[in-house]
Design a protein around this motif. Sequence first.
Motif, PDB file in Angstrom:
ATOM      1  N   SER A 185      -6.059   9.397   1.647  1.00 30.88           N
ATOM      2  CA  SER A 185      -5.907   8.766   0.337  1.00 30.88           C
ATOM      3  C   SER A 185      -7.252   8.535  -0.347  1.00 30.88           C
ATOM      4  CB  SER A 185      -5.176   7.425   0.484  1.00 30.88           C
ATOM      5  OG  SER A 185      -3.858   7.623   0.938  1.00 30.88           O
ATOM      6  N   ASN A 186      -8.235   9.383  -0.070  1.00 28.41           N
ATOM      7  CA  ASN A 186      -9.535   9.294  -0.729  1.00 28.41           C
ATOM      8  C   ASN A 186      -9.620  10.346  -1.821  1.00 28.41           C
ATOM      9  OD1 ASN A 186     -10.841   7.265   1.065  1.00 28.41           O
ATOM     10  ND2 ASN A 186     -10.419   8.840   2.596  1.00 28.41           N
ATOM     11  N   GLY A 218       0.785  -1.232   0.000  1.00 31.37           N
ATOM     12  CA  GLY A 218       0.000   0.000   0.000  1.00 31.37           C
ATOM     13  C   GLY A 218       0.809   1.270   0.000  1.00 31.37           C
ATOM     14  N   GLU A 258      -7.076   4.854  -1.085  1.00 33.73           N
ATOM     15  CA  GLU A 258      -8.149   4.230  -0.304  1.00 33.73           C
ATOM     16  C   GLU A 258      -9.416   4.041  -1.136  1.00 33.73           C
ATOM     17  OE1 GLU A 258      -8.209   2.954   2.680  1.00 33.73           O
ATOM     18  OE2 GLU A 258      -6.107   3.410   3.144  1.00 33.73           O
ATOM     19  N   SER A 259      -9.907   5.120  -1.733  1.00 35.48           N
ATOM     20  CA  SER A 259     -11.158   5.040  -2.492  1.00 35.48           C
ATOM     21  C   SER A 259     -11.183   6.118  -3.560  1.00 35.48           C
ATOM     22  CB  SER A 259     -12.371   5.193  -1.563  1.00 35.48           C
ATOM     23  OG  SER A 259     -12.430   6.512  -1.046  1.00 35.48           O
TER      24      SER A 259
END
Length: 405
Positions: free
Chosen positions: A362-363, A251, A256-257
Amino acid sequence: MARQQVAAAATLAALAAAAGVLSSQLYKQKCRRLAERIRELEASLAAATEKAAAERRGRVRVQQSLRSALSEQERSSDGDNRKNLSKSPKSFPMASIGVVQSCFSTRNGTPRQPLVVPLARATVMLDPSRVPAAALEGLADYSHCWIIYVFHLNTDLDKMWNDPARSKLKAKVRVPRLKGGKMGVLATRSPHRPNPIGLSVAKVEAVDGHSILLSGVDLVDGTPVLDIKPYLPYSDGVKAAAIPNWLEVDGALSVESIQFSEHFISALSDCWMHVQKQSLYASADEFRALVKEVLSWDIRSLSQRIRPHEVTIKDVTDNGISKTDIGCSNDEDHQLVDPSTSVVYHLHLEGIDVSYRIVQDSNILVENAALLSTAVNQHRYSYLTWKEKWAGRAADGKMVESLDP
């Protein structure tokens, strides 16, 4: 009366015999002329063959003499080898054999490694004057191939070519996975190398004349291609290969998304009407899947990623983000902003400017799509060009997934 008939018959017989003799003579003359012509052509062919062989022997002698002279030069400079080699480096004649038409318009957003974005497509357009179509026969039977190319957008190329004496090799480069930590350049895939040569593996989707459709590429549009070689699993895939620990960080560059705003979906639909005939993608939905695959890895530059959460406007603009994107005027250069909510990043794909923000850690929120001025009237291989050949390759069982989303 009977005598006249006999005389006439004798005359006709004599004429027939004379005609036969004449015809035989003409046939023999024709045969002699043909035989002479054949001998002349054979002699001409033999002379041409000997001339070509002599020219080849001459070239071989010159090449041998050149190699001998170069070897002698190397041996004579053994005493101070390093100094002399730095003053007079060897060079080899190379020229590109083609160019890449890629879905990636700029370096920003182009994957750092091949095959990490399976939907990333490109067409390699080979130069017919350098590479005949017959040279590609059999390439479609392979699933993957190697692309050897030039990092033509390196910022240090001018210095390397125009003033090589001032162009010194950087022994260490910053590595994204090490968050700014340095590693020896030859232990990395950095584009800033002793020679700006890249090596990339890609999936062969279809071959058409002098063109090759690839997927899983990490090649920017306009990349000059030096060579293409087939990928051989039995020799190129090393099962017991090992990598250093810093490459095994889970990662390290993942996101994330990824969410798409309603405005982006609407804006993309408008843009798609203008680019669909030139795009390598079948629909706006498939293009959106490409955006998601690209952004699933953190594509920001190292300098953007390692900055603290609060950065100055000047730092942000130095990394290619306009002040209008952050809502700031020139007299606010030292104001602090939060990039997670204020910085708008841009990704250029298939003639479309995709803008997004990193809203939390991290979105990612993809906000808008806008048509680039270079997107119109481009002469490119498109989805429609490749559709039939792609479908034929799928029918032959040489590809798993279909072109259509």
